[in-house]
Design a protein around this motif. Structure first.
Motif, PDB file in Angstrom:
ATOM      1  N   UNK A  13       0.842  -1.200   0.000  1.00 33.05           N
ATOM      2  CA  UNK A  13       0.000   0.000   0.000  1.00 33.05           C
ATOM      3  C   UNK A  13       0.879   1.253   0.000  1.00 33.05           C
ATOM      4  N   UNK A  14       1.917   1.242   0.802  1.00 33.18           N
ATOM      5  CA  UNK A  14       2.841   2.367   0.858  1.00 33.18           C
ATOM      6  C   UNK A  14       3.474   2.622  -0.503  1.00 33.18           C
ATOM      7  N   UNK A  15       3.933   1.568  -1.123  1.00 31.02           N
ATOM      8  CA  UNK A  15       4.596   1.695  -2.428  1.00 31.02           C
ATOM      9  C   UNK A  15       3.635   2.225  -3.485  1.00 31.02           C
ATOM     10  N   UNK A  16       2.382   1.750  -3.458  1.00 31.89           N
ATOM     11  CA  UNK A  16       1.411   2.147  -4.483  1.00 31.89           C
ATOM     12  C   UNK A  16       0.824   3.533  -4.247  1.00 31.89           C
ATOM     13  N   UNK A  17       0.762   3.970  -2.992  1.00 30.87           N
ATOM     14  CA  UNK A  17       0.090   5.231  -2.683  1.00 30.87           C
ATOM     15  C   UNK A  17       1.037   6.389  -2.407  1.00 30.87           C
ATOM     16  N   UNK A  18       2.262   6.087  -2.001  1.00 28.83           N
ATOM     17  CA  UNK A  18       3.179   7.134  -1.579  1.00 28.83           C
ATOM     18  C   UNK A  18       2.992   7.525  -0.119  1.00 28.83           C
ATOM     19  N   UNK A  19       2.070   6.862   0.572  1.00 28.85           N
ATOM     20  CA  UNK A  19       1.882   7.096   2.009  1.00 28.85           C
ATOM     21  C   UNK A  19       2.931   6.266   2.731  1.00 28.85           C
TER      22      UNK A  19
END
Length: 71
Positions: A18-24
């Protein structure tokens, strides 16, 4: 654990993905999942929903469905 944290756990979501895909950042995702005082922004919810291939509206209802208006 926050409602978002419970939702992500129930869905067996990989927070690194999720971090990788969202930038969060992963630390932000952890705070959103664990710390009740950390506020989830609408743009974050939308990006997380897209990353895990979930309808943002349904995710919103699942996380905040317990809220009600004052009488």
């Amino acid at each position: 654990m926050t409602p978002l944290g419970l939702y992500l756990t129930k869905k067996s979501v990989n927070k690194a993905m999720v971090s990788k895909r969202t930038g969060i950042s992963q630390s932000r995702l952890s705070q959103l999942s664990i710390n009740e005082s950390t506020k989830l922004r609408a743009d974050e919810l939308y990006l997380i929903a897209l990353a895990i291939d979930t309808d943002p509206g349904e995710m919103f209802k699942e996380i905040y469905g317990n809220l009600s208006l004052l009488n």
